[in-house]
Motif scaffolding. Structure first.
Motif, PDB file in Angstrom:
ATOM      1  N   ALA A   1       0.825  -1.205   0.000  1.00 51.06           N
ATOM      2  CA  ALA A   1       0.000   0.000   0.000  1.00 51.06           C
ATOM      3  C   ALA A   1       0.858   1.253   0.000  1.00 51.06           C
ATOM      4  O   ALA A   1       0.453   2.295  -0.546  1.00 51.06           O
ATOM      5  CB  ALA A   1      -0.926  -0.011   1.213  1.00 51.06           C
ATOM      6  N   ARG A   2       2.015   1.180   0.605  1.00 47.95           N
ATOM      7  CA  ARG A   2       2.884   2.349   0.714  1.00 47.95           C
ATOM      8  C   ARG A   2       3.759   2.565  -0.514  1.00 47.95           C
ATOM      9  O   ARG A   2       4.309   3.650  -0.713  1.00 47.95           O
ATOM     10  CB  ARG A   2       3.782   2.210   1.948  1.00 47.95           C
ATOM     11  N   ALA A   3       3.910   1.549  -1.350  1.00 47.13           N
ATOM     12  CA  ALA A   3       4.834   1.636  -2.473  1.00 47.13           C
ATOM     13  C   ALA A   3       4.444   2.743  -3.441  1.00 47.13           C
ATOM     14  O   ALA A   3       3.269   2.931  -3.749  1.00 47.13           O
ATOM     15  CB  ALA A   3       4.879   0.304  -3.217  1.00 47.13           C
TER      16      ALA A   3
ATOM     17  N   PRO B   1       7.075  -4.728  -3.753  1.00 48.06           N
ATOM     18  CA  PRO B   1       6.531  -5.354  -2.552  1.00 48.06           C
ATOM     19  C   PRO B   1       5.593  -6.510  -2.850  1.00 48.06           C
ATOM     20  O   PRO B   1       5.407  -7.388  -2.004  1.00 48.06           O
ATOM     21  CB  PRO B   1       5.798  -4.196  -1.855  1.00 48.06           C
ATOM     22  N   LEU B   2       5.019  -6.556  -4.037  1.00 50.42           N
ATOM     23  CA  LEU B   2       4.157  -7.686  -4.393  1.00 50.42           C
ATOM     24  C   LEU B   2       4.969  -8.972  -4.447  1.00 50.42           C
ATOM     25  O   LEU B   2       4.530 -10.023  -3.987  1.00 50.42           O
ATOM     26  CB  LEU B   2       3.489  -7.452  -5.750  1.00 50.42           C
TER      27      LEU B   2
ATOM     28  N   ALA C   1      -3.235  -7.686  -3.053  1.00 54.21           N
ATOM     29  CA  ALA C   1      -2.440  -6.460  -3.042  1.00 54.21           C
ATOM     30  C   ALA C   1      -2.348  -5.856  -4.435  1.00 54.21           C
ATOM     31  O   ALA C   1      -2.435  -4.632  -4.612  1.00 54.21           O
ATOM     32  CB  ALA C   1      -1.046  -6.731  -2.485  1.00 54.21           C
ATOM     33  N   ALA C   2      -2.183  -6.709  -5.448  1.00 54.37           N
ATOM     34  CA  ALA C   2      -2.128  -6.221  -6.823  1.00 54.37           C
ATOM     35  C   ALA C   2      -3.462  -5.610  -7.232  1.00 54.37           C
ATOM     36  O   ALA C   2      -3.510  -4.570  -7.916  1.00 54.37           O
ATOM     37  CB  ALA C   2      -1.755  -7.364  -7.765  1.00 54.37           C
TER      38      ALA C   2
ATOM     39  N   ARG D   1      -2.231   2.516  -9.091  1.00 60.02           N
ATOM     40  CA  ARG D   1      -0.787   2.432  -8.896  1.00 60.02           C
ATOM     41  C   ARG D   1      -0.172   1.177  -9.506  1.00 60.02           C
ATOM     42  O   ARG D   1       1.029   0.959  -9.396  1.00 60.02           O
ATOM     43  CB  ARG D   1      -0.453   2.495  -7.397  1.00 60.02           C
ATOM     44  N   ALA D   2      -0.967   0.360 -10.148  1.00 61.79           N
ATOM     45  CA  ALA D   2      -0.446  -0.884 -10.709  1.00 61.79           C
ATOM     46  C   ALA D   2       0.394  -0.605 -11.951  1.00 61.79           C
ATOM     47  O   ALA D   2      -0.041   0.090 -12.870  1.00 61.79           O
ATOM     48  CB  ALA D   2      -1.586  -1.831 -11.052  1.00 61.79           C
ATOM     49  N   THR D   3       1.591  -1.130 -11.983  1.00 57.56           N
ATOM     50  CA  THR D   3       2.493  -0.977 -13.116  1.00 57.56           C
ATOM     51  C   THR D   3       2.382  -2.204 -14.029  1.00 57.56           C
ATOM     52  O   THR D   3       1.778  -3.217 -13.643  1.00 57.56           O
ATOM     53  CB  THR D   3       3.943  -0.850 -12.628  1.00 57.56           C
TER      54      THR D   3
END
Length: 230
Positions: free
Chosen positions: A139-141, A149-150, A162-163, A171-173
């Motif tokens: 969540a903080r990334a 962090p995933l 989380a993803a 925020r997903a890359t």
């Protein structure tokens, strides 16, 4: 209920609910209550059925899990069952209200309320301290480093949750999406795999990469057709 049982019932492991006592911790103590074992087994079967796309079995097992937990008369425990159900949906990119939890939220502990807001993509800064460590780091990334962090989350479903939250919060890359696809693929989880592949295909199409989009579509076809030529 024993102290160990109470402790376990209040824990999220990697972001998901622990509904039964850890066998190693309780091997020398009294046996777990029947309702607890039944609820744990039913919730696991329900979650597995959902991820596999088996709606009928999923509904039957969630109903059983709810009935078993309802034997305790504790709305806080029933709320945790609903959170587990909603977490599976976030992992599969089904972003809908967690209505089952919301109906019970008045009696839910602070950590569960924080987790519900997290699943909804609405976690406040104060909520992060109440989240499991793995989910907290995800969540903080920052956006550019969202995938890192995933990869550190060892539980596959927790990683997908989380993803999913990263995607819900914008925020997903591409790395996050690829890792989610690899995770769902390795587990053979049809529902989330199709959801994440569809997202990857849409992003490839939006970028004008027809070759990549076609490759993803071929993977989708394999899953949808069950490996049978048509």
């Amino acid at each position: 209920m024993t102290t160990s049982a109470l402790s376990c019932m209040g824990l999220f492991r990697g972001g998901l609910l622990c509904l039964a006592m850890a066998l190693a911790a309780c091997a020398s103590g009294p046996p777990a209550p029947e309702w607890q074992l039944n609820a744990h087994g039913a919730s696991q079967k329900a979650q597995n059925a959902y991820l596999a796309g088996d709606v009928r079995v999923e509904q039957l097992e969630w109903d059983l899990a709810r009935r078993e937990v309802a034997r305790t008369g504790r709305p806080d425990l029933l709320a945790r069952v609903e959170l587990l159900r909603c977490a599976g949906r976030v992992a599969s990119l089904v972003f809908e209200p967690c209505s089952g939890f919301e109906a019970l939220s008045a009696d839910a502990p602070a950590a569960e309320k924080a987790y519900a807001r997290y699943l909804a993509g609405e976690a406040a800064a104060d909520d992060l301290a109440l989240l499991p460590s793995a989910q907290r780091e995800a969540a903080r990334a920052a956006n550019a480093n969202a995938a890192a962090p995933l990869a550190a989350i060892t539980d596959p479903l927790s990683r997908l949750v989380a993803a999913g939250v990263q995607l819900r919060t914008g925020r997903a890359t591409p790395g996050s999406v690829a890792l989610a696809i690899d995770t769902a693929s390795a587990q053979g989880w049809r529902r989330p795999l199709l959801a994440w592949l569809a997202l990857q295909r849409e992003r490839a199409q939006a970028a004008g990469d027809a070759v990549a989009a076609a490759a993803v579509q071929r993977r989708i076809a394999i899953v949808e057709q069950g490996g049978v030529s048509r």
